[in-house]
Design an enzyme around this catalytic site. Structure first.
Site, short mmCIF file in Angstrom:
data_model
loop_
_atom_site.label_atom_id
_atom_site.label_comp_id
_atom_site.label_asym_id
_atom_site.label_seq_id
_atom_site.Cartn_x
_atom_site.Cartn_y
_atom_site.Cartn_z
N ASP A 1 5.11 -78.00 13.03
CA ASP A 1 4.73 -78.76 11.84
C ASP A 1 5.91 -79.44 11.16
OD1 ASP A 1 2.04 -78.12 11.93
OD2 ASP A 1 2.27 -76.31 10.71
C1 GLC Z 1 2.49 -72.24 11.31
C2 GLC Z 1 1.20 -73.02 11.42
C3 GLC Z 1 0.96 -73.46 12.84
C4 GLC Z 1 2.17 -74.19 13.37
C5 GLC Z 1 3.42 -73.34 13.20
C6 GLC Z 1 4.69 -74.09 13.58
O1 GLC Z 1 2.37 -71.02 11.98
O2 GLC Z 1 0.11 -72.26 10.97
O3 GLC Z 1 -0.15 -74.30 12.93
O4 GLC Z 1 1.95 -74.50 14.70
O5 GLC Z 1 3.56 -72.96 11.86
O6 GLC Z 1 5.03 -75.12 12.75
#
Ligand code: GLC
Length: 813
Positions: free
Chosen positions: A494
């Protein structure tokens, strides 16, 4: 120092026993019937909600308050002779206790405290049938003297929209009503208004909160309070409420002000005497409240009914976890797989990344990506939950094949971000569902599409198979001119959120995830005889895989991708983030890497990323802010997505190593990542040692070994399936079960019991020659079998009928 400083597993592993209250952080648990949910910490903290944590919040949670864990649902005990008062949960009074114990179990928590010779034990759980929480309380006088006690049950109420309550409390408090119905001894609380808007806004809604919260007890109510300021008193807190200190509730009925539910009871205990009673806190529809609340209160005032409800709950969860049971030489692995990892996946399935201590239930709703992965755990034990969830998720696909990124069940509303990977998870989870169950009728189920904003026309419906194909077709239509998926606002990561907002950046992980899902769909299409689809998706796989291998191999590993300026990230040429874990692991998972590249890629993970807690996400950590990469570069090195040990990617390293046949390496990563391995010590680790945390700080930060975001993490389901499917190697396929272990050479053998398609498979594996993998012989119910696939017809367990047991003996070598 290991976790024993604060607690240990019970002998049967079904409880985690915390024996001192001052844990490094609140160590929590969940209890829920899927509608009413209570989070409960080892010191009585936590909150409750019904259906949705944003819109139907029952009790308050104080955000940004760590390390203070307030408020909670508290019991106070006051000795009327001495005036001494305390809580069995230690907090909020924090008075020294003669004894303290918190037992977190599967869907319940029991906290016991003792002071002044009085022992009070509170068992909290949510019964399956009704939307309330029960405190089943036992108070024992262990002294030779008579004890006159006053007990106070206390909760701080939110009642409705938690986000609004947070930002607009001075206004919101003017709509609260709390009163006691003397005849039925039920305390009622509600709001005269309910903000049903999705986010904080100055707009005023024009509806009443459609529920009553109620509180009742099996003891006669001696006093009550609805007013927080009255109960707590000026310049005081939960630690020393005026009502408790003075031994007397104010009997405040409120029509404005912060609302609480507080009930006072008198308890006389002779020497050695023990009394049991019940407090309930629940939620009922407003129109039928005056009928429902007293009826529910009456029902659970009966200790017999309450105890029967608790027994049913314990039996249900014992049954849930008994569907998968392993005995290996590793006791920690056994504890995780047999109990805690399974319980955690049940919780991630229910609560997504929404209602936790680190996800406050205000922002996320149900994430599409996360929730699809969250199905992998319950799939083995409660496939019917998964079926229903996947059908629900398919209704959040638009007609063009794209899907929402997250949505809010019950209240409605969603966010649509355009992440390229989001649609891919539905085909993946669906394929896993069909492999588990053999339920092909699922593919024929018809569900409606989500409406485009402003769309007046009905967008129509599609079968699940069409939804699945739609996800892939949409993704394939949106590749760049180099046949790679766009980075968009991020991929799994993210925080690589500014790589591709202009549509030019390309994500290699997205490409690998796409290939993985294409391969799954080719197999599915083949099984159902849709040759055209199988051909179409195989061609797409070949095209994308070729692009990855041509453009994204950096000599020793795969790159992260390119940003909108087509600058490469994750290459030898970079100063920061030269090596990245996810593109190595998924190159193996997806079959895109040749055997030679696969080995090299995973060797790079080992060489550049491994730490005493498992491989970190990337190396070197970002130290320069790069607005063409995103948030990862703003985060401190060693934390979160900037080079922490992120357990979700670690689970993929375990899997990739297992797929390569490296049983020792897979197991080594698995062991390092176990929550009961705090690497530095438990005070540094901080989080619960019985469930996975999202990440652990890597050596790039001075707080190496500190975990964060316990409970709601995708690592939970993947770690579980890594072990059951790939290390212990009992793996569903369309035709049946494949037996394909990949274990450490030191293991002489193990057993795994696995419910599958209505039968129970008891698999015993022996490893006389100390190999990693390779099935030398296999017998099913004593009969030798060629190959390692056990054909199993679709089927379901029949209620009341003991499942057929199939014994499988496997020799490796
Ligand atoms: C968090 C989010 C997930 C994402 C991860 C890496 O765990 O819930 O959707 O893939 O962060 O950013």
């Amino acid at each position: 120092m290991s976790m024993e400083k604060y607690g240990h597993f019970s002998e049967d592993r079904h409880e985690f026993v915390i024996d001192r209250p001052d844990t490094p952080a609140p160590w929590i648990n969940f209890t829920s019937n899927g509608r009413y949910t209570r989070l409960i910490s080892n010191v009585g903290g936590g909150y409750a909600y019904w259906q949705t944590p944003r819109l139907h919040r029952i009790t308050r949670h104080r955000y940004n308050s760590m390390p203070v864990d307030r408020p909670g649902h508290y019991l106070y005990v006051r000795d009327s002779k001495t005036g001494d008062y305390w809580s069995p949960s230690w907090q909020p009074c924090a008075k020294d206790l003669e004894k303290y114990e918190c037992r977190h179990g599967l869907n319940y928590t029991r906290i016991t405290g003792k002071r002044g010779g009085v022992e009070a034990s509170v068992l909290t759980f949510v019964p399956a049938e009704d939307d309330l929480e029960i405190w089943r309380i036992t108070v024992t006088n262990t002294t030779r003297a008579r004890k006159s006690l006053d007990l106070f049950a206390y909760t701080e109420l939110c009642m409705g929209n938690a986000l609004n309550d947070l930002v607009n409390q001075p206004n919101d408090q003017h709509f609260n009503d709390v009163f006691l119905d003397k005849k039925t001894q039920v305390l009622y609380a509600t709001k005269r208004y309910w903000n049903t808007f999705g986010s904080a806004t100055v707009e005023q809604s024009n509806v009443t909160y459609d529920r009553f919260i109620f509180m009742a007890s099996s003891l006669p109510v001696k006093g009550f309070d609805g007013s927080k300021s009255q109960f707590i008193g000026r310049w005081r807190s939960e630690e020393n409420p005026a009502a408790v200190e003075g031994g007397k509730c104010g009997n405040t009925v409120i029509t404005a002000g912060d609302a609480v539910g507080a009930l006072q009871f008198a308890l006389e205990l002779g020497p050695g005497e023990k009394k049991d009673f019940v407090v309930v806190l629940g939620i009922v529809p407003k129109e039928t409240a005056k009928r429902d609340a007293p009826a529910l209160a009456r029902k659970y005032r009966s200790l017999k009914t309450t105890d029967a409800a608790f027994k049913a709950l314990v039996d249900d969860w014992r049954d849930y976890v008994s569907c998968v049971r392993v005995e290996t030489p590793d006791d920690d692995l056994n504890t995780m797989i047999n109990v805690w990892n399974q319980w955690q996946t049940a919780c991630t399935f229910r609560f997504s990344r929404d209602a936790g201590y680190y996800h406050g239930g205000l922002l996320f709703g149900r994430g599409f990506r996360d929730s699809c992965q969250d199905t992998f755990g319950p799939l083995m034990t409660r496939p019917e939950w998964v079926r229903q969830r996947l059908l629900e998720m398919s209704t959040h696909q638009f007609k063009n094949g794209s899907v929402v990124h997250c949505y809010f069940p019950v209240s409605g509303g969603y966010a649509r971000t355009g992440h390229s990977d989001t649609p891919l998870w539905l085909p993946l989870a669906s394929a896993m569902y069909v492999k588990e169950t053999g339920d092909y009728s699922f593919l024929k189920e018809v569900t409606p599409y989500e409406k485009e904003p402003g769309d007046k026309k009905d967008p129509g419906k599609a079968t699940m198979l069409q939804h699945i194909y739609g996800c892939l077709d949409y993704t394939l239509k949106n590749l760049t001119e180099r046949n790679l998926p766009k980075f968009g606002p991020g991929d799994w990561n993210d925080t690589l959120d500014y790589m591709g907002r202009k549509g030019r950046g390309e994500s290699v992980w997205n490409a690998l995830c796409l290939c993985y899902v294409l391969r799954e769909t080719v197999e599915l299409a083949g099984v159902i005889g849709d040759k055209a689809a199988a051909r179409r998706y195989q061609a797409a796989y070949d095209k994308v895989a070729a692009a990855v291998n041509k453009l994204c191999w950096d000599g020793e590993w795969y790159i992260v991708g390119t940003n909108d300026l087509r600058e490469v990230v994750g290459s030898k040429k970079n100063k920061e983030c030269r090596v990245y874990q996810n593109t190595q692991t998924w190159a193996v998972l997806s079959g895109v890497a040749s055997p030679e590249r696969a080995k090299k890629a995973m060797a790079a993970v080992k060489k550049h990323l491994d730490t005493p807690k498992g491989p970190k996400l990337l190396d070197p950590a970002f130290r320069t802010i790069n607005t063409n990469i995103g948030l990862a570069t703003r985060c401190v090195p060693g934390k979160k997505e900037n080079a922490a040990v992120f357990n979700h990617p670690v689970s993929w390293s375990v899997l990739a190593e297992a797929l390569l046949g490296h049983g020792d390496q897979a197991y080594e990563y698995y062991r390092k990542a176990l929550p009961m391995n705090p690497v530095v010590d438990i005070d540094r680790y901080e989080m619960e040692p019985y469930v996975y945390s999202e990440y652990v700080t890597s050596p790039d930060h001075p707080t190496f070994g500190q975990a964060s975001h316990a409970w709601l993490t995708g690592s939970s389901t993947w770690m579980l399936r890594d072990v059951t499917d790939y290390i212990l190697g009992v793996r569903p396929t369309y035709e049946g079960l494949i037996i394909d272990p990949c274990i450490p050479t030191a293991w002489k053998g193990y057993t795994i019991r696995r419910k599958f398609r209505g039968q129970v498979f008891e698999v015993t594996v022996s490893n006389p020659r100390g190999v990693n993998k390779g099935v030398k012989s296999l017998t099913v119910n004593g009969r030798a079998q060629v190959g390692n696939l056990i054909p199993v017809k679709p089927g379901k367990a029949r209620a009341g009928v003991a499942p057929k047991v199939v014994r499988v003996e496997v020799v490796l070598g």
